[in-house]
Scaffold this active site. Structure first.
Site, PDB file in Angstrom:
ATOM      1  N   LYS A 245      -1.970  -1.343  -3.632  1.00 27.23           N
ATOM      2  CA  LYS A 245      -3.086  -0.295  -3.509  1.00 27.23           C
ATOM      3  C   LYS A 245      -2.395   0.916  -3.811  1.00 27.23           C
ATOM      4  O   LYS A 245      -1.391   1.437  -2.842  1.00 27.23           O
ATOM      5  CB  LYS A 245      -3.678  -0.336  -2.157  1.00 27.23           C
ATOM      6  CG  LYS A 245      -4.591   0.757  -2.194  1.00 27.23           C
ATOM      7  CD  LYS A 245      -5.352   0.628  -0.697  1.00 27.23           C
ATOM      8  CE  LYS A 245      -6.191   2.110  -0.627  1.00 27.23           C
ATOM      9  NZ  LYS A 245      -6.855   2.084   1.003  1.00 27.23           N
TER      10      LYS A 245
ATOM     11  N   TYR B 270       0.746  -1.101  -0.034  1.00 26.03           N
ATOM     12  CA  TYR B 270      -0.008  -0.041   0.015  1.00 26.03           C
ATOM     13  C   TYR B 270       0.905   1.319   0.031  1.00 26.03           C
ATOM     14  O   TYR B 270       1.502   1.574   1.033  1.00 26.03           O
ATOM     15  CB  TYR B 270      -0.888  -0.134   1.284  1.00 26.03           C
ATOM     16  CG  TYR B 270      -1.757   1.124   1.471  1.00 26.03           C
ATOM     17  CD1 TYR B 270      -2.131   1.940   0.278  1.00 26.03           C
ATOM     18  CD2 TYR B 270      -2.340   1.520   2.799  1.00 26.03           C
ATOM     19  CE1 TYR B 270      -3.088   3.102   0.666  1.00 26.03           C
ATOM     20  CE2 TYR B 270      -3.351   2.329   2.848  1.00 26.03           C
ATOM     21  CZ  TYR B 270      -3.550   3.221   2.082  1.00 26.03           C
ATOM     22  OH  TYR B 270      -4.324   4.425   1.998  1.00 26.03           O
TER      23      TYR B 270
END
Length: 297
Positions: free
Chosen positions: A165, A136
């Site tokens: 992400k 992420y």
């Protein structure tokens, strides 16, 4: 494949509070709200869940509750991140991740590691985690950007890292990851507003804040893009979601989205310090926008 379970719309689920304790009745409502709204999976214990303010025991109980309440209807991803690599490795070995198909692990924050440090951190996490890892990248929160070169290095180094992400806001950085990724590596938007553009370029969906508030309408928009109807998805995003998404971040996340879920009668707007609850003026503007764009459940 696990990768297929994390495409489309994942919702970064909030943690509702009542008198600053976890409100499990409201959490149950949120689980039913997002599943009935058509999200593809739930992300528990992310930054939107205020995980930084939850004790380790609270985190375990919240995850267990979501797993039990979801009852296999949609996959669950669990947020597991730290700026202390060894502490995270030890936590991954003791934390009960039963029911989670993957973890979402943020780039180490505050320390501002080099790209080599980020790479070594994630390789240690991938080795320790009992489930696959979604990395992420959110430099606005962590203070450091994970470059496309580092993301691709990780993606090619181990099959345990299955997705990213991306919340850098840099669409060209995302494009470089799309162009250089291994065949099954999944690329997810970390920003609701650029989801359609990312899907248009070959991305695989979004981990969404907006889906807490209006999962049915937002999921339908993203699914149109995933099905190839980019023009209609772009139209819906521009005409129906630009203003509501702006409101969802006007006073920060999750402060703003919790104000929206209060307006919708799902939760209170309570947050834990150091966050402060959304203003009355934000709530009033949200009431107007929800009716204007017909976003009530």
């Amino acid at each position: 494949m696990i990768q297929d379970k994390i495409k489309g719309v994942g919702v970064a689920l909030i943690t509702p509070f009542n008198n600053y304790d976890v409100d499990y009745e409201a959490l149950a409502r949120m689980v039913e709200h997002v599943i009935s709204g058509g999200v593809d999976y739930i992300v528990a214990l992310g930054s939107t869940a205020e995980t930084a303010t939850l004790s380790l025991d609270e985190r375990q109980r919240v995850l267990n509750f979501i797993v039990e309440r979801t009852a296999g209807r949609v996959p669950i991803v669990a947020g597991m991140g730290s700026n202390n690599t060894q502490a995270l490795v030890e936590q991954l070995r003791s934390f009960d991740l039963s029911g989670a198909v993957a973890i979402l692990s943020v780039v180490p924050y505050y320390n501002k590691p080099s790209q080599e440090g980020i790479y070594r951190h994630y390789m240690a996490v991938a080795e320790a985690s009992p489930v696959p890892v979604i990395v992420y990248n959110v430099p606005g929160r962590t203070g450091v950007n994970m470059t496309s070169e580092t993301t691709l290095r990780l993606a090619h180094a181990t099959e345990r890292i299955i997705a990213v992400k991306e919340a850098s806001g840099d669409i060209e950085q995302m494009q470089r990851i799309i162009d250089g990724r291994p065949k099954d590596f999944v690329i997810l938007s970390g920003d609701d507003g650029i989801t359609i553009e990312l899907v248009k370029r070959g991305g695989n969906g979004v981990i969404s804040v907006a889906a807490n508030a209006f999962p049915k309408a937002f999921s339908a928009c993203v699914h149109k893009a995933m099905d190839g109807d980019i023009a209609e998805a772009e139209r819906l995003m521009a005409e129906r979601f630009d203003e509501p998404i702006h409101l969802l971040f006007r006073e920060g996340n999750p402060t703003s989205v919790k104000s929206m879920t209060e307006v919708l009668g799902l939760t209170t707007r309570e947050v834990r310090l150091p966050l402060a609850e959304g203003s009355d003026s934000l709530v009033e503007d949200m009431k107007i926008a929800i009716d204007k764009y017909q976003l009530r459940p």
